[in-house]
Design an enzyme around this catalytic site. Structure first.
Site, short mmCIF file in Angstrom:
data_model
loop_
_atom_site.label_atom_id
_atom_site.label_comp_id
_atom_site.label_asym_id
_atom_site.label_seq_id
_atom_site.Cartn_x
_atom_site.Cartn_y
_atom_site.Cartn_z
N LYS A 2 50.08 -2.94 44.71
CA LYS A 2 49.12 -3.58 43.78
C LYS A 2 47.90 -4.07 44.55
CE LYS A 2 52.49 -5.46 40.50
NZ LYS A 2 53.07 -6.72 40.02
N GLU A 37 65.54 -2.97 43.07
CA GLU A 37 64.59 -4.08 43.21
C GLU A 37 65.31 -5.36 43.67
OE1 GLU A 37 60.76 -3.66 40.59
OE2 GLU A 37 61.84 -5.43 39.90
N HIS A 93 75.02 21.69 38.37
CA HIS A 93 74.37 22.97 38.61
C HIS A 93 73.05 22.79 39.35
CE1 HIS A 93 77.24 25.22 36.06
NE2 HIS A 93 77.43 23.99 35.60
O1 PA5 Z 1 61.99 -6.88 37.41
C1 PA5 Z 1 60.83 -7.23 37.51
O2 PA5 Z 1 60.51 -8.42 37.65
C2 PA5 Z 1 59.71 -6.23 37.43
O3 PA5 Z 1 60.18 -4.92 37.34
C3 PA5 Z 1 58.83 -6.50 36.21
O4 PA5 Z 1 59.61 -6.43 35.07
C4 PA5 Z 1 57.66 -5.52 36.14
O5 PA5 Z 1 56.93 -5.52 37.32
C5 PA5 Z 1 56.76 -5.86 34.97
O6 PA5 Z 1 56.27 -7.15 35.09
P1 PA5 Z 1 55.63 -7.94 33.87
O7 PA5 Z 1 56.67 -8.10 32.83
O8 PA5 Z 1 55.18 -9.24 34.45
O9 PA5 Z 1 54.47 -7.10 33.38
#
Ligand code: PA5
Length: 445
Positions: free
Chosen positions: A421, A286, A307
């Protein structure tokens, strides 16, 4: 020292001259992290978190954990992405993937709201039947669909079972200090809340209340975890490409990428580290996967995966390098017994500790993969303790930020996560998405 970078298995793949050649880039990237002059600098709260954390909240986390341990058999942690992976990684790393089967004095802990699968949710609900339940819902934005829907279901369950007042004693919320639906709702309902700091993004948040509350409920020493992170912060505080191993790891990844590698595989010989690998994959995927760039972060558990994927790594496309986490000591000791009849022909292993056999498998694999053309970076770690967990978290977070800046991306945003989303909301008929829904329907027909 808890963590050490071993570059022996890079020999013939990356030279010191190559590391030196990009040292100006490495040190410039580190300066951006330290000075806060890089992109996304509003999200650098994790840099000093191991020493600057909110001590009052930390004490409240311990109190809440003790209350949860006392009041429930099952603790359900609702969250996704950065609001999920770190806590689960820590519990499995320090305790076991079989924590729930082995826990004696602490509640079983289940993670929900990290998928939209009905079956996954139904399974957790079944596990709660006839048990006393507490819930921790974690969402920084307070609007993420997966945890929000799951929380609605658990809130109803708890209110039905314990009444509104009783449910209030069993619901713990971790969210933004002031904003978002979840915050508004918690204030209205009077739930105990913990804060995801403004300047810490989800995937850098495991050492905030996001990770610490579930981790403490599992009976893990969160002071030792913070100490590990604080020592790592101190250790990697010098901007020197040669001696700072965190910077060297970032530089090595950059060199590999520029040599045409497209994938980094995080390797461990401990199944307990599988969820840590998932946490690491989110952190790097990310943070760096932007502008059509970056190494694809992948992981394997050996010798299990020797394996299955072992064949590919040995002889498939030469597109990857490996980063191996090597634990010097095992938490448990298992000695292989002697059989006077040696029916299975295994007496060459008699009296040997299984962990030593595991490490021989590792050394054998390192040479084999080198011979097959795969470079290996080894991260030597003393043991699988809460201290080393905190230390490794800081090591990988800092290396990720430096690596992201070296790559020329903002390591702290995640614009790509919005694409699915937007489509999902439109398809589900969320108000405000009508036009987009029409576009998608035209594409579907
Ligand atoms: O690293 C990030 O920002 C994302 O992976 C969020 O943690 C994830 O989308 C969850 O978001 P939130 O905590 O707003 O529900």
């Amino acid at each position: 020292m808890s963590v050490k970078l071993n570059e022996k298995y890079l020999s013939g793949f990356v030279s010191e001259i190559e590391v030196k050649k990009i040292s100006h880039l490495t040190e410039a990237a580190y300066s951006l992290v330290k000075s806060g002059e890089g992109e996304g600098s509003d999200f650098l709260g994790w840099v000093d978190l191991p020493v600057n954390y909110d001590k009052e909240e930390f004490a409240r986390i311990k109190d809440a954990a003790a209350k949860i341990q006392k009041n429930c058999d099952v603790f359900v942690v609702i969250g996704i992405g950065g609001s999920y992976l770190g806590a689960r990684a820590a519990i499995e790393y320090v305790k076991s993937p079989l924590y729930n089967n082995l826990a004696k004095d602490t509640p079983e802990i289940y993670f929900a709201g990290n998928t939209i699968s009905s079956s996954a949710l139904a399974d957790v609900l079944r596990l709660c039947e006839g048990k006393d339940v507490c819930v921790n819902v974690i969402s920084k934005s307070g609007t993420t669909t997966e945890p929000a829907v799951t929380f609605r279901i658990f809130r109803e369950l708890l209110e039905k079972k314990y009444g509104e007042e009783g449910a209030r004693e069993r619901i713990f919320v971790t969210t933004d200090r002031a904003r978002g639906k979840l915050k508004e709702f918690s204030t209205e309902k009077g739930y105990e809340t913990f804060v995801v700091p403004d300047d810490i993004g989800g995937r850098y948040s495991v050492l905030t209340a996001v990770g610490l509350l579930p981790i403490a409920v599992a009976g893990i020493d969160i002071d030792a975890m913070m100490k590990g992170a604080a020592d790592a912060r101190e250790k990697y505080s010098v901007n020197c490409w040669k001696s700072n191993e965190c910077l060297r790891y970032a530089a090595l990844r950059n060199i590999m990428y520029n040599k045409g590698k497209s994938m980094e595989i995080l390797v461990s010989y401990e199944p307990s580290v599988q969820m840590f690998c998932e946490w690491w994959k989110q952190l790097y995927g990310e943070s760096e996967g932007k502008d059509n760039k970056a190494l694809y972060p992948s992981s394997v558990i050996f010798s299990t995966d020797l394996h299955s994927l072992g064949q590919y790594i040995q002889e498939g496309q030469r597109t990857m390098f490996e980063t191996v986490i090597d634990f010097k000591k095992s938490v448990d000791t298992v000695v292989i017994s002697d059989d006077p009849n040696n029916i299975d022909g295994l007496n060459f292993l008699s009296g040997k500790e299984l962990h030593d056999v595991n490490r021989m498998a590792m050394t054998g694999t390192l040479f084999a993969h080198n011979d097959g053309g795969v470079a290996n970076v080894v991260i030597e770690v003393e043991d699988r303790s809460e201290y080393s967990f905190g230390y490794l978290v800081y090591f990988f977070e800092l290396a990720c930020a430096v690596s992201g800046y070296m790559l020329g991306v903002n390591p702290f945003d995640q614009p790509g996560v919005e694409a699915y989303k937007k489509n999902m909301y439109a398809l589900l008929g969320k108000p405000g998405y009508e036009e987009h829904k029409a576009e998608l329907e035209a594409r579907m027909n």
